[in-house]
Enzyme design. Structure first.
Site, PDB file in Angstrom:
ATOM      1  N   ASP A   1       5.472   4.787   5.353  1.00 11.71           N
ATOM      2  CA  ASP A   1       6.545   3.800   5.712  1.00 11.71           C
ATOM      3  C   ASP A   1       6.642   2.593   4.966  1.00 11.71           C
ATOM      4  OD1 ASP A   1       3.772   3.062   6.499  1.00 11.71           O
ATOM      5  OD2 ASP A   1       4.267   1.919   8.207  1.00 11.71           O
TER       6      ASP A   1
ATOM      7  N   ASP B   1      -0.679  -3.719   5.630  1.00 11.54           N
ATOM      8  CA  ASP B   1      -1.396  -3.392   7.132  1.00 11.54           C
ATOM      9  C   ASP B   1      -2.801  -3.621   6.731  1.00 11.54           C
ATOM     10  OD1 ASP B   1       1.265  -2.346   7.290  1.00 11.54           O
ATOM     11  OD2 ASP B   1       0.785  -0.397   7.732  1.00 11.54           O
TER      12      ASP B   1
ATOM     13  N   HIS C   1       0.907  -1.127  -0.050  1.00 17.32           N
ATOM     14  CA  HIS C   1      -0.012   0.061  -0.059  1.00 17.32           C
ATOM     15  C   HIS C   1       1.025   1.127  -0.178  1.00 17.32           C
ATOM     16  CE1 HIS C   1       0.819  -0.573   4.165  1.00 17.32           C
ATOM     17  NE2 HIS C   1       0.478   0.616   4.519  1.00 17.32           N
TER      18      HIS C   1
ATOM     19  N   HIS D   1       6.045  -5.393  11.525  1.00 17.64           N
ATOM     20  CA  HIS D   1       5.281  -3.892  11.515  1.00 17.64           C
ATOM     21  C   HIS D   1       5.083  -3.874  12.905  1.00 17.64           C
ATOM     22  CE1 HIS D   1       2.445  -0.802  10.520  1.00 17.64           C
ATOM     23  NE2 HIS D   1       3.030  -0.591   9.475  1.00 17.64           N
TER      24      HIS D   1
ATOM     25  N   HIS E   1      -7.484  -1.669   5.282  1.00 20.11           N
ATOM     26  CA  HIS E   1      -6.737  -0.688   6.099  1.00 20.11           C
ATOM     27  C   HIS E   1      -7.119   0.650   5.906  1.00 20.11           C
ATOM     28  CE1 HIS E   1      -2.875   0.458   8.067  1.00 20.11           C
ATOM     29  NE2 HIS E   1      -2.593   1.227   6.801  1.00 20.11           N
TER      30      HIS E   1
END
Length: 318
Positions: free
Chosen positions: A67, A212, A63, A270, A141
């Protein structure tokens, strides 16, 4: 086949943990490296490893949060200076091409190699060359975020050379026919079935790397029977409300995905910067309450995924 965790942090870099990037090292299988996400500082982490940017043939972005992508412009530029001249494929959500091209254009960066951009969508097979297949599904997410399932083709059984030589069949072109399982007529007129001289095939490995996400059914589908599931674990088991609010997962939720998918190994990554490395044991223990075969990744930590051959077991480095 080996996973090397270049960065294992969430959100922002910390002194003890950089942000997301995972290298799938396929050096024995195809003399290449596939990179999953490329957070800030990825190329500095590569300098601390034995990876070579020119070996990176594909980059898969889960995505477009910073980060997971802020390390791309620097890495792509460095790849030119370090002998990388072969085409690079970059997979990611819509917008990844615009982001990279804009970064390179404004910085007046010229690459010595072409980039092919493949923008992905939900429930696709995005790559399949007969050796590896890569599937994607959308996760939950808040921003488009995807999980990747990498499936290796089964490996043919090994030729039983000792058995052949005991019959007086010496190496030569005939071995190729036997390896294919064909009926073969020997010089003395005897007919043998090649399949009788080939060992059992080895099942290909399955690796699932998720972006995520909140707890989601697609995570379970992607991880079904996986040899390794890499799942985010931004929050501990007591912070499920925060996880839901920020579209992330807890240790328990990651473990529930692994259990329901019947994965063999769960690796948590993560990790929030508020957790120190001394807290990782507690995070692992929380997940093990539901899924015992859990590990927590640290920066520059590697996990080897061998083919299943008898009593082979996974090997951890770092």
């Amino acid at each position: 086949m080996e996973l090397e965790f270049l960065g294992t942090g969430a959100g922002v870099p910390a002194k003890h943990r950089t942000v997301s990037s995972i290298a799938l090292k396929l050096l024995d299988e195809r003399n290449a490296v596939w990179l999953f996400d490329c957070g800030e500082g990825t190329q500095m982490q590569i300098l601390k490893s034995n990876l070579r940017p020119r070996k990176i043939e594909k980059i898969f972005i889960t995505h477009l949060h910073g980060d997971h992508i802020f390390g791309l412009p620097g890495l792509l530029s460095s790849r030119s200076f370090q002998g990388g001249d072969e085409k690079l494929e970059i997979y990611g959500p819509k917008g990844i091409e615009e982001y990279i091209k804009t970064s390179l254009r404004i910085s007046k960066t010229r690459l010595a190699y072409p980039i092919e951009y493949i923008e992905i969508a939900d429930n696709q097979v995005i790559f399949d060359d007969g050796q590896f297949k890569v599937e994607v599904k959308k996760l939950d997410h808040g921003i488009e975020s995807y999980g990747y399932r990498i499936t290796e083709a089964d490996h043919a059984g090994e030729l039983q050379v000792d058995k052949l030589q005991s019959l007086g069949i010496m190496p030569g072109p005939i071995y190729g026919q036997i390896k294919k399982g064909e009926l073969v007529t020997l010089p003395n007129g005897q007919v043998i079935n090649g399949a009788d001289f080939v060992g059992q095939a080895h099942k290909g490995r399955i690796i699932t790397i998720l972006g995520d996400t909140r707890f989601h059914a697609n995570s379970i589908e992607l991880a079904k029977n996986a040899d390794v599931l890499v799942h985010e674990s931004t929050f501990n088991k007591k912070e499920s409300k925060l996880a839901k609010a920020y579209f992330h997962s807890t240790t328990h939720q990651a473990a529930q995905v692994a259990k329901q998918a019947q994965a063999k190994q769960l690796i948590l990554t993560h990790i929030s910067s508020r957790y120190m490395n001394s807290d990782l044991t507690q995070l692992a223990e929380e997940a093990r309450e539901i899924f015992p075969n859990t590990l927590v990744a640290k920066d520059l930590w590697s996990f080897t995924i061998p083919l299943e051959k008898g009593n082979d077991s996974n090997e951890i480095k770092g």
